[in-house]
Design an enzyme around this catalytic site. Sequence first.
Site, short mmCIF file in Angstrom:
data_model
loop_
_atom_site.label_atom_id
_atom_site.label_comp_id
_atom_site.label_asym_id
_atom_site.label_seq_id
_atom_site.Cartn_x
_atom_site.Cartn_y
_atom_site.Cartn_z
N HIS A 87 88.95 61.08 39.79
CA HIS A 87 87.97 61.55 39.09
C HIS A 87 86.65 61.00 39.53
CE1 HIS A 87 88.88 57.98 36.71
NE2 HIS A 87 87.50 58.07 36.36
N ASP A 223 95.68 59.42 40.37
CA ASP A 223 94.31 59.61 40.08
C ASP A 223 93.72 58.87 41.25
OD1 ASP A 223 91.66 59.78 39.59
OD2 ASP A 223 91.96 59.32 37.32
N SER A 647 86.59 52.39 37.03
CA SER A 647 87.45 53.41 37.60
C SER A 647 87.38 53.30 39.18
CB SER A 647 86.86 54.79 37.25
OG SER A 647 87.04 55.04 36.02
N1 ARG Z 1 88.90 58.09 31.15
C1 ARG Z 1 88.85 57.88 32.56
C2 ARG Z 1 87.57 57.38 32.82
O1 ARG Z 1 86.68 57.10 31.93
C3 ARG Z 1 89.17 59.52 33.48
C4 ARG Z 1 88.19 60.40 33.26
C5 ARG Z 1 88.13 61.47 33.86
N2 ARG Z 1 89.33 62.38 33.58
C6 ARG Z 1 89.24 63.53 32.81
N3 ARG Z 1 90.30 63.99 32.29
N4 ARG Z 1 88.08 63.86 31.97
O2 ARG Z 1 87.46 56.91 33.81
#
Ligand code: ARG
Length: 722
Positions: A87, A223, A647
């Site tokens: 991501h 991921d 992340s």
């Molecule tokens: N919650 C995670 C973050 O803020 C992943 C975000 C991306 N994934 C998604 N399904 N929108 O880093």
Amino acid sequence: MKKSACLIASALIVASTTISRADEGMWLPILIEKNMATMTDMGIQLTADDIYNINNACLKDAIIALDGGSCTASFVSSEGLIMTNHHCGYSEIQSHSTVENDLLTNGFFAKSKSEELANPNKSAWLLVRVEDVTSDILGAIPEGVGENRRDEIVDSVATILEKKATDSTNYDARVQAMFYGNNYYLFVYEIFKDVRLVGAPPESVGKYGAETDNWMWPRHTGDFSMFRVYCAPDGSPAEYSEDNVPYKPKHFLPISLDGYKENDFAMVMGYPGSTDRYISSWETNNVMQNENSVREQVRGIRQQVMKEFMSGDAKIRLQYASKYASSSNYWKYSIGQNKGLKRLHVIDKKKDIEKDFAEWVSQDDARKSKYGNALKMIEDAISQNGDYERASNYISEALLRGCESILFAIRNNATLASYAEKGLTVDKSKLEASMSKFFKDFNIDVDRQATKAMFKVYMDNVDRKLWPEVVASQVAKNGIDKYVDDMFAKSIFCSEERLGAFLQKPNLKTLAKDPILVVANNIYGLYSDISTKMFDNEQNLYTGMRLFVAGLMEMNPDKLYSPDANSTMRLTYGKIGGYVPADAVVYDYKTTLDGVMEKADSTVREFNVPAKLKEIYAQKDYGRYGNPDSTMNVCFITNNDITGGNSGSPVINGKGELIGLAFDGNWEAMSGDIAYETELQRTIAVDIRYVLLMIDKFAGAQNIIDELTLVSSDKISESVSE
Ligand code: ARG
């Protein structure tokens, strides 16, 4: 566990569950010596010098802030190869995708360096060093100056320090405040601007579970994505060029094939973006009512519009994939945060802290004169700004972020005006590049419909006094639908063709009466007016917070406090382990490929497992990445204290080896950015062995496996594959 003398921690501790020792704190690596005894106790085998040292290669040299901290990455080879989350590379992967060559759907692995894909806006920031400059800054501030003057002094001293640190180097430096300006540190970086995409699994692995599983445990997402940092032949940062060469990092992370067990030591190094651990009960309430609720409502409406268009059209789905994901991410977060703050009674806990603080202040005259006003300043500032805060969040969520053409007009107005006025003083090709980038991922029908919905939600929820005048009068005359339809029929900002024609024959008159630009200027003007009105109270809030936090530290002299996250490099340490999310529910600390298959559903895009992965699973073809019992780990959790910006951060074992990539937090502790919940808060990471399985068995990218250093406890199997 923190010392019980500590007020904040003791107020937050609830009955002990699965993990015996949890550690709140995003620590500055430069000060990590203070935590070493505890970390050693918990299982780390490194020294403070192995973590941070400006004279020798150390862990900090392997850690990268992507784009200055929107995500984190780490070096995994001597040739500048880096790993981060899928991501975190999502918008790059998407930008290289077309309906015919869809890298999001199919995945991508460069077979050689020449196939790697350049990304004009991606940068990799390497930390050169950190200096405590608190005394330089505070020493320049006279007793009793107001917050405005204080800011000016801080800025001017900071500028001098930054200049001194960068003169005759290619460094970048910035001074950053910690603890609301009780401390200051100087961070010096080297910024590399040629960062190429090397590999990513298909979205059905890298984003498995997508929005449904986002912010949730148990998780089954692979991921990860990979990039490579390039530099000039002499090793210095350079813009993209064919002459650039792979950067040779001072340190890169060896990758462990050993895995982990419950309670093993784990730490995360990276660039957490922002936390608000010290905010008051009043501000917490403000965040819930005027920020999170607004975001939940507005984004929910706009996402519905995007979703309808995306589900009916493959091109729109690709164009809006990244926009949808980023909108949805903090939409869901805001919902979870409000739930968590309520369920965990965070406001009451904050009130208890404030009560104890007030009591402590009242015991002593010196304290009274120093800290006596702090809480009142905070309370007043929050309450006086309440309505503006709400309107300002509605503007930012609905009228700016929610309306693509309007935001595009605001961003390009000045350049276009100067182009129309002075001709080619601006670089026309740059201008055209930014235009075509915008239109590549823009659909006028989506934005028209979203704009209507955004105007409506704004007018339904914000007091008439705070409506943009243009919108108010046009809507009164024509109604929202006709007003917006007319605007989109005429403006140059929602049509590549019209904008192209304008660029052929630029003139100020067209700009002055462009209906999207007119409303955009009006909205932006209102937004600035409201910010000006909030300014004094915000200054008072900051002063109040600085006093409050300084007082808290004085009140608990034995407690080690960690500063709120602010996109500077931090280290958090803890252990691997599960948790108890609700009465009678116990979560394990790891997931396996069995779970991926349990969730699989080929009729639902989010859970459509690739055939190749099913094959690998059927044959249990995990090679050296699987467990002895023929299971294959996918994700795991630790009690490391991370937040957005982390992340992609490496999860590192006690020996300094990579065991996973952090990519999320858990739903039950979404309040964690405001109050860390020892028993609940978890970091969700993808197991590095799952990443290796994908690179090796799934994608067959032997060239990448060969570049990594894979280690296991009894042997170093560098570059050796099965
Ligand atoms: N919650 C995670 C973050 O803020 C992943 C975000 C991306 N994934 C998604 N399904 N929108 O880093």
